[in-house]
Scaffold this motif. Structure first.
Motif, PDB file in Angstrom:
ATOM      1  N   ILE A 129      60.557 -13.960  38.018  1.00  0.00           N
ATOM      2  CA  ILE A 129      60.448 -14.349  36.603  1.00  0.00           C
ATOM      3  C   ILE A 129      61.616 -13.771  35.798  1.00  0.00           C
ATOM      4  N   LYS A 138      64.717 -15.776  36.581  1.00  0.00           N
ATOM      5  CA  LYS A 138      64.648 -17.105  35.953  1.00  0.00           C
ATOM      6  C   LYS A 138      64.846 -16.993  34.440  1.00  0.00           C
ATOM      7  N   ALA A 139      64.223 -15.989  33.826  1.00  0.00           N
ATOM      8  CA  ALA A 139      64.357 -15.808  32.367  1.00  0.00           C
ATOM      9  C   ALA A 139      65.805 -15.530  31.985  1.00  0.00           C
ATOM     10  N   THR A 196      64.422 -12.398  26.187  1.00  0.00           N
ATOM     11  CA  THR A 196      64.102 -12.332  27.623  1.00  0.00           C
ATOM     12  C   THR A 196      62.620 -12.016  27.806  1.00  0.00           C
ATOM     13  N   LYS A 199      60.545 -15.051  27.047  1.00  0.00           N
ATOM     14  CA  LYS A 199      60.675 -16.042  28.127  1.00  0.00           C
ATOM     15  C   LYS A 199      59.823 -15.608  29.328  1.00  0.00           C
ATOM     16  N   CYS A 200      59.872 -14.313  29.664  1.00  0.00           N
ATOM     17  CA  CYS A 200      59.062 -13.810  30.784  1.00  0.00           C
ATOM     18  C   CYS A 200      57.578 -14.017  30.494  1.00  0.00           C
ATOM     19  N   LEU A 208      56.823 -17.592  31.046  1.00  0.00           N
ATOM     20  CA  LEU A 208      56.897 -17.974  32.470  1.00  0.00           C
ATOM     21  C   LEU A 208      55.691 -17.487  33.265  1.00  0.00           C
ATOM     22  N   GLY A 228      56.577 -23.201  34.446  1.00  0.00           N
ATOM     23  CA  GLY A 228      56.321 -21.781  34.661  1.00  0.00           C
ATOM     24  C   GLY A 228      55.374 -21.550  35.821  1.00  0.00           C
TER      25      GLY A 228
END
Ligand code: PLP
Length: 439
Positions: free
Chosen positions: A141, A144-145, A278, A281-282, A285, A300
């Motif tokens: 994650i 990806k973030a 970040t 976003k995490c 996700l 996600g």
């Protein structure tokens, strides 16, 4: 029969430790109730002793409870790891934390996770924490973030747990391995040579409880505009200089697998970052890519830390420094007292505090040594027998045998000795003696 003392056990079935000897009228004739001193002792033990004293008391109790272990001359086995000793010591604190979650009726994404995220991020010294279901997912994650994806290269090491690489693959990036230094950590002198036009990130692994050279990693990352995601699965609480491991990179990922220095009673993981975007976003996700409502803004996962695990981790976090200190004391005894020319002891990087998630020695005659440990009842582990670049699943990456010489040479020699905070002094004595007797 021991008699249950009401009033000090808020709820639940009492365990043996929660019971005291039955009241005896004969013993109490003409004096104060004899239960009172033992009750006071129990309350003092539980609420007023420092964590280190409690650990010492518990270690004595463990020895006393196990007659065989009490006398070192008849000690016949030492486990590599034992989770139940710590659970026993924390018993009441753990059961009341679990009860708190049961009473709340909220088991996913509730107050415990939120509180643990805040407590753990402030312990490490990062601004935002995002609880997830494992360190493998934390790495996936976080990468990806940070925008790492298909075709990107991510530099890491091959002597690590397979999930360090599998997480990189999960975002469809390619792991690129560099060799390790004499501390089993990323060799920063080899880092720049591994950077290509496709390199987007570095994942240093703070293996066995010791931080990699983050000053050098961050310098190189800044120079080449690379993201850094620290794999802190084995190093909760370790320091580099006066900073905690996990507070250097763009993101840091932790594991709370039960054997870890801070272990849950199941799977768990966490991402730390200084950057709000970040972190947001995490958070999205880990929850199907949604930010709040039933609407996914991007694809996600389902990767949440559950409330019971978070409540357990909140009980254990205040004890973590003491547990790590205890590990260091045992490691220091091993380092000073194992005196056998066939055994190579682990080294600690200058300016780093090693918290010995694992105490890893090297032995040239490993097969014979392992047979010997088996016959003597000494538990051991090998972390890890096959470096990732030589594992079947990663053949497609195209690494030949010999491409990471130090990593490969280590893999044939390393042995992890028993080391956890609740190991008794007699057990440590016994391990040292058995190893010194190996010829
Ligand atoms: C270095 C390292 N990275 C990542 C992981 C993955 O952690 P988890 O089991 O929480 O997914 C582990 C677990 O053993 C590990 O040791």
């Amino acid at each position: 029969m021991p008699k249950k003392i009401k009033g000090i056990i808020p709820r639940g079935k009492p365990r043996m430790r929660d019971t005291l000897p039955a009241y005896s009228p004969a013993a109490s004739r003409g004096v104060v109730n004899p239960l009172l001193p033992s009750l006071a002792r129990e309350i003092k033990r539980r609420y007023f002793f420092s964590p280190l004293t409690r650990l010492a008391i518990n270690s004595k109790k463990t020895r006393a409870e196990n007659g065989r272990m009490f006398n070192p001359s008849v000690l016949t086995a030492v486990p590599f790891f034992n989770a139940t000793r710590q659970i026993k010591e924390l018993g009441y604190e753990l059961t009341s934390a679990i009860q708190r979650v049961l009473d709340s009726g909220k088991f996913v994404m509730g107050k415990e996770v939120e509180a643990f995220e805040t407590e753990f991020s402030s312990y490490i010294g990062m601004q935002y924490g995002v609880g997830v279901n494992s360190c493998t997912d934390a790495l996936k994650i976080a990468l990806k973030a940070l925008g790492i994806g298909t075709g990107d290269e991510v530099i890491t090491v091959s002597n690590t747990a397979t999930p360090t690489a599998s997480a990189i693959r999960e975002v469809e990036a390619t792991p690129v391995f560099v060799d390790v230094d004499e501390y089993f950590l990323m060799d920063v002198l080899k880092l720049e040579a591994a950077i290509t036009k496709k390199t987007r990130a570095i994942v240093p692994v703070h293996l066995y409880g010791q931080g990699a050279d983050m000053e050098a990693v961050m310098k190189i990352a800044h120079k080449h505009h690379l993201k850094v995601v620290e794999d802190c699965a084995q190093s909760s609480g370790a320091m580099i200089g006066n900073k905690k491991v996990g507070s250097f990179g763009d993101a840091a990922c932790f594991s709370f697998y039960p054997t870890k220095n801070l272990g849950a009673l199941g799977d768990g993981g966490l991402i730390l970052t200084h950057d709000k975007l970040t972190a947001d976003k995490c958070r999205a996700l880990r929850m199907y890519g949604m930010e709040g409502s039933y609407h996914a803004n991007f694809e996600g996962y389902n990767s949440r830390l559950d409330e019971i695990q978070a409540a357990i981790l909140r009980v254990k976090l205040p004890h973590l420094d003491v547990y790590n200190q205890k590990r260091q004391e045992i490691a220091s005894r091993y380092s000073k007292e194992i005196k056998n020319p066939l055994i190579e002891l682990p080294r600690t990087r200058p300016n780093a505090s090693h918290i010995f998630h694992l105490f890893v020695i090297k032995v040239d005659t490993r097969e014979r040594f392992l047979e010997y440990l088996k016959t003597k009842g000494i538990g051991y582990g090998i972390h890890y027998p096959t470096p990732i670049h030589l594992q079947k699943a990663y053949n497609f990456l195209g690494y030949a045998e010999g491409s990471l010489p130090r990593t490969e040479a280590n893999a044939g020699k390393i042995v992890s000795l028993p080391l956890f905070p609740e190991l008794t002094e007699e057990e440590v004595d016994h391990v040292i003696q058995i190893i010194n007797d190996f010829t």
